[in-house]
Motif scaffolding. Structure first.
Motif, PDB file in Angstrom:
ATOM      1  N   ASN A 131      10.836  13.924   5.838  1.00 46.98           N
ATOM      2  CA  ASN A 131      10.337  13.863   4.506  1.00 46.98           C
ATOM      3  C   ASN A 131      10.752  12.498   3.723  1.00 46.98           C
ATOM      4  OD1 ASN A 131       9.556  16.504   4.699  1.00 46.98           O
ATOM      5  ND2 ASN A 131      11.517  17.347   3.888  1.00 46.98           N
ATOM      6  N   ASP A 132      11.572  11.874   4.182  1.00 43.93           N
ATOM      7  CA  ASP A 132      12.095  10.796   3.515  1.00 43.93           C
ATOM      8  C   ASP A 132      12.441   9.307   4.182  1.00 43.93           C
ATOM      9  OD1 ASP A 132      12.780  12.323   0.803  1.00 43.93           O
ATOM     10  OD2 ASP A 132      13.917  13.375   2.277  1.00 43.93           O
ATOM     11  N   TRP A 133      11.804   9.429   5.234  1.00 47.26           N
ATOM     12  CA  TRP A 133      11.823   8.261   6.091  1.00 47.26           C
ATOM     13  C   TRP A 133      11.365   6.792   5.426  1.00 47.26           C
ATOM     14  CZ3 TRP A 133      13.930   7.136  11.022  1.00 47.26           C
ATOM     15  CH2 TRP A 133      13.722   5.939  11.513  1.00 47.26           C
ATOM     16  N   ASN A 134      10.157   7.299   4.969  1.00 45.06           N
ATOM     17  CA  ASN A 134       9.576   5.720   4.348  1.00 45.06           C
ATOM     18  C   ASN A 134      10.441   5.317   3.296  1.00 45.06           C
ATOM     19  OD1 ASN A 134       7.495   5.550   6.197  1.00 45.06           O
ATOM     20  ND2 ASN A 134       6.033   6.646   5.041  1.00 45.06           N
ATOM     21  N   TYR A 135      11.068   6.117   2.442  1.00 37.70           N
ATOM     22  CA  TYR A 135      11.818   6.094   1.313  1.00 37.70           C
ATOM     23  C   TYR A 135      13.239   5.149   1.687  1.00 37.70           C
ATOM     24  CZ  TYR A 135      14.799   6.707  -2.719  1.00 37.70           C
ATOM     25  OH  TYR A 135      15.929   6.674  -3.801  1.00 37.70           O
ATOM     26  N   LEU A 136      13.832   5.966   2.849  1.00 38.77           N
ATOM     27  CA  LEU A 136      15.023   5.506   3.068  1.00 38.77           C
ATOM     28  C   LEU A 136      15.051   3.964   3.846  1.00 38.77           C
ATOM     29  CD1 LEU A 136      16.627   8.732   4.140  1.00 38.77           C
ATOM     30  CD2 LEU A 136      17.217   7.370   2.155  1.00 38.77           C
ATOM     31  N   LYS A 137      14.044   3.906   4.725  1.00 45.71           N
ATOM     32  CA  LYS A 137      14.034   2.603   5.600  1.00 45.71           C
ATOM     33  C   LYS A 137      13.768   1.254   4.779  1.00 45.71           C
ATOM     34  CE  LYS A 137       9.375   2.515   7.161  1.00 45.71           C
ATOM     35  NZ  LYS A 137       8.265   2.677   8.306  1.00 45.71           N
ATOM     36  N   GLY A 138      13.355   1.367   3.388  1.00 42.14           N
ATOM     37  CA  GLY A 138      13.286   0.428   2.526  1.00 42.14           C
ATOM     38  C   GLY A 138      14.421  -0.046   1.705  1.00 42.14           C
ATOM     39  N   MET A 139      15.352   0.797   2.233  1.00 45.59           N
ATOM     40  CA  MET A 139      16.578   0.204   1.452  1.00 45.59           C
ATOM     41  C   MET A 139      17.577  -0.317   2.751  1.00 45.59           C
ATOM     42  SD  MET A 139      17.584   4.066  -0.293  1.00 45.59           S
ATOM     43  CE  MET A 139      18.925   3.663  -0.722  1.00 45.59           C
ATOM     44  N   ASP A 140      18.286  -1.508   2.002  1.00 45.34           N
ATOM     45  CA  ASP A 140      19.025  -2.438   2.956  1.00 45.34           C
ATOM     46  C   ASP A 140      19.967  -1.507   3.837  1.00 45.34           C
ATOM     47  OD1 ASP A 140      17.970  -4.462   2.227  1.00 45.34           O
ATOM     48  OD2 ASP A 140      19.109  -5.042   0.721  1.00 45.34           O
ATOM     49  N   ARG A 141      20.725  -0.602   3.389  1.00 43.46           N
ATOM     50  CA  ARG A 141      21.843   0.069   4.071  1.00 43.46           C
ATOM     51  C   ARG A 141      21.332   1.009   5.191  1.00 43.46           C
ATOM     52  NH1 ARG A 141      25.718   3.804   0.721  1.00 43.46           N
ATOM     53  NH2 ARG A 141      26.696   4.052   2.584  1.00 43.46           N
ATOM     54  N   PHE A 142      20.093   1.081   5.112  1.00 43.36           N
ATOM     55  CA  PHE A 142      19.501   2.116   6.285  1.00 43.36           C
ATOM     56  C   PHE A 142      18.508   1.121   7.262  1.00 43.36           C
ATOM     57  CE2 PHE A 142      20.294   5.225   2.664  1.00 43.36           C
ATOM     58  CZ  PHE A 142      20.865   5.980   3.523  1.00 43.36           C
ATOM     59  N   SER A 143      18.738   0.003   7.227  1.00 47.32           N
ATOM     60  CA  SER A 143      18.018  -1.111   8.129  1.00 47.32           C
ATOM     61  C   SER A 143      18.023  -0.732   9.517  1.00 47.32           C
ATOM     62  CB  SER A 143      18.553  -2.368   7.562  1.00 47.32           C
ATOM     63  OG  SER A 143      19.736  -2.589   8.095  1.00 47.32           O
ATOM     64  N   TYR A 144      19.174   0.098   9.902  1.00 45.85           N
ATOM     65  CA  TYR A 144      19.587   0.353  11.116  1.00 45.85           C
ATOM     66  C   TYR A 144      18.598   1.506  11.656  1.00 45.85           C
ATOM     67  CZ  TYR A 144      21.819   4.630   9.527  1.00 45.85           C
ATOM     68  OH  TYR A 144      22.286   5.687   8.588  1.00 45.85           O
ATOM     69  N   LEU A 145      17.956   2.049  10.890  1.00 48.25           N
ATOM     70  CA  LEU A 145      17.025   3.260  11.101  1.00 48.25           C
ATOM     71  C   LEU A 145      15.835   2.732  11.989  1.00 48.25           C
ATOM     72  CD1 LEU A 145      16.718   5.362   7.677  1.00 48.25           C
ATOM     73  CD2 LEU A 145      17.947   5.772   9.927  1.00 48.25           C
ATOM     74  N   ASN A 146      15.231   1.849  11.721  1.00 46.11           N
ATOM     75  CA  ASN A 146      14.228   1.466  12.518  1.00 46.11           C
ATOM     76  C   ASN A 146      14.753   0.714  13.883  1.00 46.11           C
ATOM     77  OD1 ASN A 146      11.908   1.484  10.850  1.00 46.11           O
ATOM     78  ND2 ASN A 146      12.505  -0.368   9.782  1.00 46.11           N
ATOM     79  N   LYS A 147      15.808  -0.005  14.031  1.00 43.86           N
ATOM     80  CA  LYS A 147      16.632  -0.208  15.274  1.00 43.86           C
ATOM     81  C   LYS A 147      16.884   0.825  15.990  1.00 43.86           C
ATOM     82  CE  LYS A 147      20.436  -3.212  16.918  1.00 43.86           C
ATOM     83  NZ  LYS A 147      21.687  -4.107  16.655  1.00 43.86           N
ATOM     84  N   SER A 148      17.536   2.050  15.605  1.00 40.88           N
ATOM     85  CA  SER A 148      17.924   3.041  16.273  1.00 40.88           C
ATOM     86  C   SER A 148      16.571   3.700  16.907  1.00 40.88           C
ATOM     87  CB  SER A 148      18.616   4.073  15.242  1.00 40.88           C
ATOM     88  OG  SER A 148      19.714   3.408  14.875  1.00 40.88           O
ATOM     89  N   GLU A 149      15.580   3.936  16.152  1.00 41.72           N
ATOM     90  CA  GLU A 149      14.264   4.437  16.569  1.00 41.72           C
ATOM     91  C   GLU A 149      13.589   3.564  17.589  1.00 41.72           C
ATOM     92  OE1 GLU A 149      10.845   6.501  17.124  1.00 41.72           O
ATOM     93  OE2 GLU A 149      12.695   7.185  16.364  1.00 41.72           O
ATOM     94  N   ASP A 150      13.792   2.283  17.272  1.00 46.39           N
ATOM     95  CA  ASP A 150      13.204   1.624  18.369  1.00 46.39           C
ATOM     96  C   ASP A 150      14.013   1.867  19.608  1.00 46.39           C
ATOM     97  OD1 ASP A 150      11.147   0.359  16.732  1.00 46.39           O
ATOM     98  OD2 ASP A 150      12.427  -1.495  16.248  1.00 46.39           O
ATOM     99  N   GLU A 151      14.997   1.798  19.705  1.00 46.39           N
ATOM    100  CA  GLU A 151      15.958   2.111  20.971  1.00 46.39           C
ATOM    101  C   GLU A 151      15.561   3.289  21.639  1.00 46.39           C
ATOM    102  OE1 GLU A 151      20.858   2.244  22.114  1.00 46.39           O
ATOM    103  OE2 GLU A 151      20.251   2.072  20.231  1.00 46.39           O
ATOM    104  N   VAL A 152      15.255   4.354  20.807  1.00 47.60           N
ATOM    105  CA  VAL A 152      15.089   5.614  21.397  1.00 47.60           C
ATOM    106  C   VAL A 152      13.749   5.647  21.788  1.00 47.60           C
ATOM    107  CG1 VAL A 152      14.537   8.133  20.710  1.00 47.60           C
ATOM    108  CG2 VAL A 152      16.471   7.216  19.946  1.00 47.60           C
TER     109      VAL A 152
END
Length: 219
Positions: A131-152
């Motif tokens: 529900n909130d991926w696009n909202y959260l990944k735009g915040m600096d503290r959640f920058s790791y989300l894209n990195k984690s998803e790329d690793e998976v």
């Protein structure tokens, strides 16, 4: 003044008691923190992250909103703990499957089982991502989300590509697109999967693998 052995003993006892109380207080605070995370996770799964307020979480816990800030500085900190815990655990579980060194087909099956197995314990994290991926990944503290998803994603894509090279999987399929379709069809199941229903998570994975590997046509 001369200190007697009895005085020294009492001093040591008081110091020991203080240490025990300190350890007990730390453990209690940790338990309260974990309890608040679980409550918040349920609310995020039910109402959505953006619709859930700090007051909602505090009310659910039976405490004042201000008391929540003794454990977390913001709502973002709570969801951060939920998402980081999910990615850490699922990445380790996926890597354990890869480390078994099985055939690409068996490895993909293992990854699918891990993914379905995460639906119940990580329902909130998966729902927030839905529900909130696009909202959260735009915040600096959640920058790791894209990195984690790329690793998976790399784990899955590399395995699918290896299966194509070994002649196990069709070579006219795009591995990245295939992974994303698999991922999304598994994660969306969090919306309707009910623990304790006719199929548990592993039964659901078994059925999914039949459809994915064998299709629905008679051969």
């Amino acid at each position: 003044m001369t200190t007697t052995s009895a005085d020294s003993g009492r001093s040591r006892a008081r110091a020991g008691g203080a240490r025990r109380r300190g350890k007990g207080s730390t453990a209690l605070a940790s338990e309260r923190r974990e309890h608040l995370v679980r409550l918040a996770a349920e609310l995020f799964a039910e109402k959505g992250y953006q619709a859930t307020t700090v007051r909602n979480i505090a009310d659910e816990a039976g405490i004042l909103s201000g008391s929540l800030y003794h454990h977390f500085d913001s709502k973002e900190s709570i969801v951060d703990e939920i998402l980081a815990g999910f990615f850490n655990e699922i990445t380790v579980s996926y890597q354990a499957v890869l480390d078994r060194g099985e055939s690409p087909r068996d490895t993909i099956a293992g990854l699918v089982r891990v993914a379905f197995g995460s639906l119940e314990p990580h329902r909130a994290a998966i729902t927030v991502m839905q529900n909130d991926w696009n909202y959260l990944k735009g915040m600096d503290r959640f920058s790791y989300l894209n990195k984690s998803e790329d690793e998976v994603e790399k784990m899955w894509v590399d395995t699918l590509s290896a299966g194509q090279k070994d002649g196990l999987f069709r070579d006219d399929l795009d591995p990245k697109l295939t992974y994303r379709m698999i991922r999304d069809t598994i994660w969306v199941a969090v919306r309707w999967f009910k623990p304790g229903g006719r199929l548990d998570a592993q039964g659901l994975a078994d059925h999914y693998l039949k459809v994915m590997f064998d299709g629905i046509n008679l051969h």
